[in-house]
Scaffold this motif. Structure first.
Motif, short mmCIF file in Angstrom:
data_model
loop_
_atom_site.label_atom_id
_atom_site.label_comp_id
_atom_site.label_asym_id
_atom_site.label_seq_id
_atom_site.Cartn_x
_atom_site.Cartn_y
_atom_site.Cartn_z
N LYS A 15 4.72 -13.21 5.74
CA LYS A 15 5.99 -12.56 5.40
C LYS A 15 6.52 -11.71 6.54
CE LYS A 15 5.08 -12.26 0.45
NZ LYS A 15 4.57 -11.32 -0.57
N CYS A 17 5.46 -8.93 7.96
CA CYS A 17 5.50 -7.47 7.79
C CYS A 17 5.11 -6.76 9.08
CB CYS A 17 4.60 -7.02 6.64
SG CYS A 17 2.85 -7.37 6.86
N VAL A 19 2.13 -5.68 9.99
CA VAL A 19 1.06 -4.69 9.88
C VAL A 19 -0.11 -5.05 10.80
CG1 VAL A 19 -0.63 -3.71 8.26
CG2 VAL A 19 1.71 -4.01 7.56
N PRO A 22 0.03 -3.74 15.25
CA PRO A 22 -0.54 -2.55 15.90
C PRO A 22 -2.06 -2.41 15.74
CG PRO A 22 0.66 -1.92 13.92
CD PRO A 22 0.93 -3.37 14.14
N SER A 55 -9.76 -7.57 12.44
CA SER A 55 -8.95 -6.42 12.02
C SER A 55 -7.63 -6.88 11.41
CB SER A 55 -8.64 -5.51 13.21
OG SER A 55 -9.80 -4.87 13.64
N MET A 58 -8.15 -8.13 7.97
CA MET A 58 -8.48 -7.06 7.04
C MET A 58 -7.24 -6.40 6.47
SD MET A 58 -11.41 -6.12 6.05
CE MET A 58 -12.57 -7.45 6.04
N VAL A 59 -6.21 -6.21 7.29
CA VAL A 59 -5.03 -5.49 6.81
C VAL A 59 -3.95 -6.42 6.27
CG1 VAL A 59 -5.33 -3.47 8.27
CG2 VAL A 59 -3.97 -5.37 9.09
N CYS A 60 -4.10 -7.74 6.42
CA CYS A 60 -3.03 -8.65 6.01
C CYS A 60 -2.87 -8.64 4.50
CB CYS A 60 -3.30 -10.07 6.48
SG CYS A 60 -2.01 -11.20 5.95
N PRO A 61 -1.74 -8.20 3.96
CA PRO A 61 -1.58 -8.13 2.51
C PRO A 61 -1.57 -9.50 1.84
CG PRO A 61 0.10 -6.83 3.61
CD PRO A 61 -0.54 -7.67 4.65
N ASP A 62 -1.22 -10.54 2.58
CA ASP A 62 -1.12 -11.85 1.97
C ASP A 62 -2.29 -12.77 2.32
OD1 ASP A 62 1.66 -11.95 0.59
OD2 ASP A 62 1.92 -10.86 2.44
N CYS B 35 6.72 -7.14 -1.75
CA CYS B 35 7.48 -7.00 -0.51
C CYS B 35 6.53 -7.17 0.68
CB CYS B 35 8.10 -5.62 -0.43
SG CYS B 35 9.10 -5.17 -1.84
N PRO B 36 7.05 -7.61 1.82
CA PRO B 36 6.20 -7.73 3.01
C PRO B 36 5.55 -6.38 3.35
CG PRO B 36 8.30 -8.80 3.39
CD PRO B 36 8.41 -8.11 2.07
N GLY B 37 4.24 -6.41 3.58
CA GLY B 37 3.54 -5.19 3.98
C GLY B 37 3.08 -4.31 2.85
N CYS B 38 3.28 -4.72 1.60
CA CYS B 38 2.92 -3.88 0.45
C CYS B 38 1.40 -3.81 0.28
CB CYS B 38 3.53 -4.43 -0.83
SG CYS B 38 3.12 -3.47 -2.27
N GLY B 41 -0.85 -6.30 -2.10
CA GLY B 41 -1.44 -7.55 -1.64
C GLY B 41 -2.85 -7.33 -1.12
N THR B 42 -3.01 -6.29 -0.30
CA THR B 42 -4.33 -5.99 0.26
C THR B 42 -5.31 -5.64 -0.85
OG1 THR B 42 -3.03 -4.99 2.01
CG2 THR B 42 -5.40 -4.76 2.17
N PRO B 197 -7.73 -1.17 9.26
CA PRO B 197 -8.96 -1.95 8.95
C PRO B 197 -10.11 -1.09 8.45
CG PRO B 197 -8.03 -2.66 11.03
CD PRO B 197 -7.22 -1.47 10.61
N VAL B 200 -9.51 -0.14 4.88
CA VAL B 200 -9.64 -1.31 4.00
C VAL B 200 -11.12 -1.59 3.71
CG1 VAL B 200 -9.28 -3.79 3.84
CG2 VAL B 200 -7.46 -2.34 4.68
N PRO B 237 7.18 -1.59 7.23
CA PRO B 237 5.80 -1.45 6.74
C PRO B 237 4.93 -0.59 7.65
CG PRO B 237 6.52 -3.71 6.50
CD PRO B 237 7.62 -3.00 7.24
N VAL B 238 5.08 -0.75 8.97
CA VAL B 238 4.25 0.02 9.89
C VAL B 238 4.61 1.50 9.82
CG1 VAL B 238 3.62 0.32 12.31
CG2 VAL B 238 3.92 -1.97 11.38
N ASN B 241 3.24 3.03 6.62
CA ASN B 241 1.81 3.36 6.70
C ASN B 241 1.60 4.67 7.44
OD1 ASN B 241 0.69 1.25 5.27
ND2 ASN B 241 0.55 -0.10 7.05
#
Lengths: 72, 282
Positions: A15, A17, A19, A22, A55, A58-62, B35-38, B41-42, B197, B200, B237-238, B241
């Protein structure tokens, strides 16, 4: 001991995003200027420095990133 | 995973690469509507990975709430039950009591768990129901368009507090995790986040512990996950966060509060009775 990594990105499900961008310690991921079928700027790798740390995955929401690594 | 990706995967495995991480099979192939980056999902991914690692896919029932995560049952390949708004702990109580050996979890947001469902939440915790509650806190009603939630920070702008939340008008942010940790029925209470990371991985360990605790039959395991809401907060999203780290975390400190039925060392008693001075956002 060093590792060389490879990632496979499911670009159609990404998508865009950003994330994962970085958090990459080797700065090898960026958002593409192209778009996928849904119009998102998907993630792609821009250089060969991946170390397979996962990494980004790990952070990828999808969960679109798969990570592979081997010793070199 | 489509055919090209499968071919690429085989190619890498043949070249001597080992698989470090791949999307778990407990998640379905459906594209999440978030939404992208939500952070939802994680969090979904972490719960699915924990279920996968514990090998309990056939023996777990989730209860989905009303809110952004109302369609959670589409994304997990496990049994799921939809509950009325805020009533997920009550439904989960019934499922757990009728099937004591089944792993039961609820997945709720702050509008569901901390607003309309406060009574159900507190009483399920007070009864010490032997189940896991996952609470995703983003400080706003995301699905309905970014209105103020009980967990909205003082000074935080939302659709219904356009000049920032005021204590004299709107009251204080509700800190459910601290509140529940004071109840004797809770066995494990923690607050985690999913913005980088390291966070998470810690959140995943906490969710794993919360599921493992169900085997002990000692009480409720409660995991709060701080999440961003980039659409509701009107940020990328960044940036969302980063904003969460700067503003949410001082008010909602990360870490275990109650482990194995005992309040952790170093947790200030004042923090638990909720009379600490709140940080006001600039």
């Amino acid at each position: 001991m060093a590792f060389k990594g490879q990632i496979i990105i499911d670009t159609e499900h990404c998508k865009g995003c950003g994330v994962c961008v970085p958090v990459c310690p080797m700065k090898c991921i960026e958002l593409s200027k192209e778009v996928n079928g849904k119009g998102y700027n998907f993630t792609h790798t821009v250089n060969d420095s991946c170390i397979g740390c996962a990494s980004c995955a790990m952070v990828c929401p999808d969960g679109v990133i798969s990570v592979y690594k081997k010793k070199i | 995973m489509n055919k090209d990706m499968e071919a690429r995967r085989q190619e890498l495995l043949n070249q001597g690469y080992e698989e470090v991480y791949t999307r778990t099979k407990v998640l379905t192939d459906a594209v999440m509507h978030y939404c992208p980056g939500c952070g939802h999902g994680t969090t979904h991914r972490l719960i699915a990975e924990v279920i996968d690692e514990m090998g309990i896919q056939d023996n777990v029932v989730g209860v989905s709430p009303v809110g952004c995560s109302v369609l959670a049952y589409n994304y997990f390949d496990v049994d799921f039950q939809e509950a009325a708004h805020g009533r997920a702990p009550a439904v989960a109580t019934a499922i757990k009591r009728l099937n004591p050996d089944t792993f039961v979890f609820t997945y709720q947001g702050d509008g569901d768990l901390a607003a309309i469902g406060t009574a159900e939440t507190i009483h399920a915790a007070n009864r010490g129901e032997n189940m896991t509650m996952i609470f995703v806190n983003n400080g706003i009603y995301g699905m309905t368009g970014g209105q103020m939630a009980p967990t909205t920070l003082v000074g935080m702008r939302s659709a219904t507090t356009p000049y920032g939340r005021r204590v004299d008008l709107n009251g204080y942010p509700l800190r459910m995790t601290e509140l529940l940790s004071t109840l004797p029925g809770t066995y494990y209470v923690t607050r985690q986040s999913v913005q980088n990371p390291a966070a998470v991985r810690k959140a995943k360990a906490a969710i794993r512990k919360a599921f493992e605790n169900q085997k002990l039959k000692k009480g409720l395991s409660f995991v709060e996950i701080l999440s961003n809401c980039n659409s509701g907060w009107k940020m990328t999203p960044v940036a969302a966060n980063k904003w969460m780290e700067d503003n949410m975390m001082p008010n909602y400190p990360i870490g275990d509060i109650k482990v194995d039925g005992k309040i952790c060392e170093g947790i200030d008693a004042n923090r638990l009775v909720l009379d600490h001075p709140l940080t006001v956002m600039q």
